[in-house]
Write a protein that holds these residues in place. Structure first.
Motif, mmCIF file in Angstrom:
data_model
loop_
_atom_site.group_PDB
_atom_site.id
_atom_site.type_symbol
_atom_site.label_atom_id
_atom_site.label_comp_id
_atom_site.label_asym_id
_atom_site.label_seq_id
_atom_site.Cartn_x
_atom_site.Cartn_y
_atom_site.Cartn_z
ATOM 1 N N GLY A 120 87.957 36.403 24.673
ATOM 2 C CA GLY A 120 86.957 35.625 23.949
ATOM 3 C C GLY A 120 85.578 36.257 24.005
ATOM 4 O O GLY A 120 84.886 36.363 22.981
ATOM 5 N N ILE A 121 85.141 36.696 25.191
ATOM 6 C CA ILE A 121 83.827 37.332 25.328
ATOM 7 C C ILE A 121 83.782 38.638 24.548
ATOM 8 O O ILE A 121 82.802 38.940 23.870
ATOM 9 C CB ILE A 121 83.511 37.589 26.815
ATOM 10 N N SER A 122 84.867 39.412 24.624
ATOM 11 C CA SER A 122 84.925 40.706 23.938
ATOM 12 C C SER A 122 84.809 40.545 22.433
ATOM 13 O O SER A 122 84.278 41.418 21.745
ATOM 14 C CB SER A 122 86.232 41.427 24.289
ATOM 15 N N HIS A 123 85.315 39.431 21.912
ATOM 16 C CA HIS A 123 85.259 39.174 20.468
ATOM 17 C C HIS A 123 83.814 39.203 19.971
ATOM 18 O O HIS A 123 83.528 39.689 18.871
ATOM 19 C CB HIS A 123 85.896 37.816 20.165
ATOM 20 N N PHE A 124 82.887 38.706 20.780
ATOM 21 C CA PHE A 124 81.490 38.622 20.373
ATOM 22 C C PHE A 124 80.675 39.858 20.753
ATOM 23 O O PHE A 124 79.638 40.133 20.143
ATOM 24 C CB PHE A 124 80.839 37.379 20.993
ATOM 25 N N LEU A 125 81.134 40.616 21.743
ATOM 26 C CA LEU A 125 80.357 41.755 22.225
ATOM 27 C C LEU A 125 80.793 43.106 21.676
ATOM 28 O O LEU A 125 79.977 44.028 21.560
ATOM 29 C CB LEU A 125 80.406 41.805 23.767
ATOM 30 N N PRO A 127 82.505 45.078 18.488
ATOM 31 C CA PRO A 127 82.967 45.007 17.097
ATOM 32 C C PRO A 127 84.405 45.493 16.896
ATOM 33 O O PRO A 127 85.090 45.035 15.986
ATOM 34 C CB PRO A 127 81.973 45.921 16.355
ATOM 35 N N ARG A 130 87.748 42.598 18.014
ATOM 36 C CA ARG A 130 87.708 41.246 17.485
ATOM 37 C C ARG A 130 89.026 40.514 17.692
ATOM 38 O O ARG A 130 90.102 41.103 17.653
ATOM 39 C CB ARG A 130 87.393 41.280 15.986
ATOM 40 N N THR A 178 84.515 37.796 33.324
ATOM 41 C CA THR A 178 83.173 38.320 33.079
ATOM 42 C C THR A 178 83.050 39.733 33.644
ATOM 43 O O THR A 178 82.446 40.619 33.026
ATOM 44 C CB THR A 178 82.112 37.410 33.720
#
Length: 306
Positions: A120-125, A127, A130, A178
């Motif tokens: 989930g965090i990687s999806h936003f950080l 590109p 996703r 995290t």
């Protein structure tokens, strides 16, 4: 899966999760061998020695490999120390205390949530990392596999919710997820062994100091107890070094999905330690579901990068 990914990702990821899975029964056994009961400080004392010495071991190996001690540059210390505090200190403060106040089954299920958090965090950080339908379905299938092997185990998922048990295991999971993302940033362009060695040493030292200040100690000692501690030191040094290297090279989601194997391996190895039947239909189906989830997340169409 391409041959290069099998050698570069699958094999080392399986090795890491196998080692981490063995940590569940090993830590529980360590509590008994060192005479550690409900004393939280002694648990931190135990964890501190494990991770600090694991970090020192990684640095010693790096000296043998590179003929010098790998020391971070001035601008690198901040990221490495942050990683040590999150991925080692925070994660294992909550893990060591939480695991002693809940069942291994419930701890395993909560630990499996690390994958969802990291993805989930990687999806936003990132590109190139996703979340899509295929990855989401793969994660859900993998989690179902974890639930299958744990819910049907001898332990129960019942018994309520305790903040110093299930609550701490959840906080440990948040720190682990995290930490995986932080590691992706910190390891970029750096030696994975240098990053791992110093973050484990720093994070482990904080755990040890906290344990000492709280009056933590080993109540009983034996060759068997120190042999187990030696194994845990090796486990941490090897697994974290490989994992950091994998996170540096591959997308976070494609690496962290293998975390679903940790509770599966943990349950299977706990069964071996307790002399229970391991090769059951349920266990094998669980392993198949987890593997299917991993394959879905890592599936790459020909010609696309993965």
């Amino acid at each position: 899966m391409k041959k290069s990914k099998i050698v570069g990702l699958l094999v080392p990821a399986l090795f890491c999760t196998l080692l981490w899975g063995s940590a569940f029964p090993a830590v529980k056994t360590g509590y008994a061998l060192f005479g550690i009961g409900e004393d939280a400080a002694s648990k931190l004392f135990f964890a501190g020695w494990r991770f600090m010495l694991a970090g020192v071991a990684v640095l010693i190996v790096s000296i043998a490999m590179y003929k010098k001690l790998l020391i971070p540059q001035k601008g690198q210390w901040k990221g490495i120390l942050l990683l040590g505090l999150v991925q080692t200190t925070m994660q294992y403060v909550f893990f060591y205390i939480g695991l002693s106040h809940t069942t291994g089954v419930k701890g395993s299920v909560i630990t499996a949530m690390t994958t969802f958090l990291a993805v989930g965090i990687s999806h936003f950080l990132f590109p190139d990392d996703r979340l899509n339908t295929r990855k989401a379905v793969g994660c859900l299938i993998g989690f179902v596999g974890v639930l299958l092997i744990t819910i049907s185990s001898a332990d129960s998922l019942g018994g309520g919710f305790a903040w110093n048990g299930e609550g701490f295991m959840l906080l440990s999971t948040i720190a682990a997820g995290t930490g995986a993302v932080i590691s992706k940033f910190v390891a970029k362009g750096q030696s994975p062994m240098m990053v791992t060695g110093w973050q484990l040493t720093a994070g482990g030292a904080v755990l040890l100091i906290a344990g000492i200040i709280g009056g933590g100690r080993f109540n009983t000692v034996s060759l068997q107890a120190f042999a187990l501690l030696g194994y845990l030191i090796f486990l941490s040094a090897a697994a974290f070094s490989l994992w950091t290297a994998l996170l540096k090279k591959y997308q976070v989601g494609k690496v962290t999905v293998y975390n679903f194997l940790v509770p599966v391996f943990g349950s299977l190895m706990s069964g071996v330690v307790l002399h229970e039947t391991v090769f059951t239909v349920r266990n094998m189906l669980s392993l198949m579901l987890v593997c299917a989830g991993i394959i879905l997340v890592n599936w790459t169409k020909e010609g696309k990068k993965g």
